[in-house]
Design a protein around this motif. Sequence first.
Motif, PDB file in Angstrom:
ATOM      1  N   LYS A  55       0.849  -1.183   0.000  1.00 58.42           N
ATOM      2  CA  LYS A  55       0.000   0.000   0.000  1.00 58.42           C
ATOM      3  C   LYS A  55       0.893   1.243   0.000  1.00 58.42           C
ATOM      4  O   LYS A  55       1.850   1.330   0.771  1.00 58.42           O
ATOM      5  N   GLU A  56       0.554   2.199  -0.867  1.00 57.38           N
ATOM      6  CA  GLU A  56       1.374   3.410  -1.000  1.00 57.38           C
ATOM      7  C   GLU A  56       0.677   4.612  -0.379  1.00 57.38           C
ATOM      8  O   GLU A  56      -0.535   4.808  -0.533  1.00 57.38           O
ATOM      9  N   SER A  57       1.447   5.403   0.374  1.00 57.35           N
ATOM     10  CA  SER A  57       0.948   6.641   0.953  1.00 57.35           C
ATOM     11  C   SER A  57       2.077   7.661   1.008  1.00 57.35           C
ATOM     12  O   SER A  57       3.101   7.416   1.645  1.00 57.35           O
ATOM     13  N   ASP A  58       1.900   8.768   0.290  1.00 61.12           N
ATOM     14  CA  ASP A  58       2.914   9.829   0.253  1.00 61.12           C
ATOM     15  C   ASP A  58       4.287   9.294  -0.163  1.00 61.12           C
ATOM     16  O   ASP A  58       5.325   9.693   0.379  1.00 61.12           O
ATOM     17  N   GLY A  59       4.291   8.372  -1.113  1.00 57.92           N
ATOM     18  CA  GLY A  59       5.547   7.847  -1.627  1.00 57.92           C
ATOM     19  C   GLY A  59       6.175   6.756  -0.790  1.00 57.92           C
ATOM     20  O   GLY A  59       7.250   6.261  -1.123  1.00 57.92           O
ATOM     21  N   VAL A  60       5.507   6.360   0.306  1.00 61.40           N
ATOM     22  CA  VAL A  60       6.012   5.302   1.178  1.00 61.40           C
ATOM     23  C   VAL A  60       5.156   4.055   0.963  1.00 61.40           C
ATOM     24  O   VAL A  60       3.923   4.138   0.976  1.00 61.40           O
TER      25      VAL A  60
ATOM     26  N   VAL B 256       6.851  -4.500   6.509  1.00 61.96           N
ATOM     27  CA  VAL B 256       7.894  -4.041   5.594  1.00 61.96           C
ATOM     28  C   VAL B 256       7.555  -2.646   5.095  1.00 61.96           C
ATOM     29  O   VAL B 256       6.423  -2.388   4.670  1.00 61.96           O
ATOM     30  N   THR B 257       8.536  -1.764   5.143  1.00 66.50           N
ATOM     31  CA  THR B 257       8.362  -0.391   4.677  1.00 66.50           C
ATOM     32  C   THR B 257       9.443  -0.058   3.657  1.00 66.50           C
ATOM     33  O   THR B 257      10.617  -0.396   3.855  1.00 66.50           O
ATOM     34  N   ILE B 258       9.050   0.588   2.584  1.00 66.49           N
ATOM     35  CA  ILE B 258      10.012   1.053   1.576  1.00 66.49           C
ATOM     36  C   ILE B 258       9.841   2.559   1.436  1.00 66.49           C
ATOM     37  O   ILE B 258       8.797   3.045   1.015  1.00 66.49           O
ATOM     38  N   ARG B 259      10.882   3.278   1.823  1.00 61.35           N
ATOM     39  CA  ARG B 259      10.865   4.738   1.787  1.00 61.35           C
ATOM     40  C   ARG B 259      12.094   5.223   1.019  1.00 61.35           C
ATOM     41  O   ARG B 259      13.220   4.845   1.331  1.00 61.35           O
ATOM     42  N   ASP B 260      11.865   6.051   0.006  1.00 57.54           N
ATOM     43  CA  ASP B 260      12.971   6.550  -0.835  1.00 57.54           C
ATOM     44  C   ASP B 260      13.815   5.408  -1.396  1.00 57.54           C
ATOM     45  O   ASP B 260      15.038   5.494  -1.486  1.00 57.54           O
ATOM     46  N   GLY B 261      13.151   4.316  -1.730  1.00 53.70           N
ATOM     47  CA  GLY B 261      13.834   3.175  -2.324  1.00 53.70           C
ATOM     48  C   GLY B 261      14.531   2.260  -1.345  1.00 53.70           C
ATOM     49  O   GLY B 261      15.078   1.223  -1.737  1.00 53.70           O
TER      50      GLY B 261
END
Length: 223
Positions: free
Chosen positions: A21-26, A42-47
């Motif tokens: 799920k995407e929110s504000d690029g995260v 799991v979180t993916i932030r700025d790649g």
Amino acid sequence: MLELFEKYKSNPNKLQTYGFKESDGVYHFSQKIMKGDFRLEVTIRDGKLDYQVFDCDTDDAYLQVKMEQVMGEFVGQVREACQAALLAIRQHCFDEVGFLYEQSKRLRDHAAEVYQGQIEYLWEKSSRKSSTKAGVFRHQDSKKWYGAFLTTDWSKFEAERSGAIEVLNVKNDHVAELIQKKGIYPAFHMNKKYWLSLPLDNSLSDQEIFDLLAVSYQLTSKK
């Protein structure tokens, strides 16, 4: 465990297809592991990927999974479950990057198209600290290797040469005959009686590489 993703880049379309799920690029993904006793977040932030594990009964963070000094059978099982889940995410949601040679990229694309395979870095330190940066191509059913991709030094094959080289190791029944050919060497880091090393610097044509990979695929197929 995050080192598993060092040579990979997240693909936004694949992430959403997988369930992120995407929110504000995260991007965020949640999955239960260990028969539902724990939850992997799991979180993916700025790649960049990060993860946490929570006890489903208490909702407390299970911090031990990231504490290398904490040992034991149970925490080991949780780590294995995390790694399996993360490897699945990497397989379905990430694209590999960072080759020395264009031929290595073409090999990757060929394996994906013909065998639905990719280079899997199964060891946490293989993509960063290991001198070989080793990964493998595996059969989807049996998980047997039909190729090994690694980075080493030219001196492993020719004493007078030096510098980093990417090679593909493949299995073959005619090793003694084939190593007489320019551009084909006894396998580095594997059984030299049954495996060959093929530099991926265009010493051999793409078709020669692909043909030898096909032989290896057949020889390692599940009986």
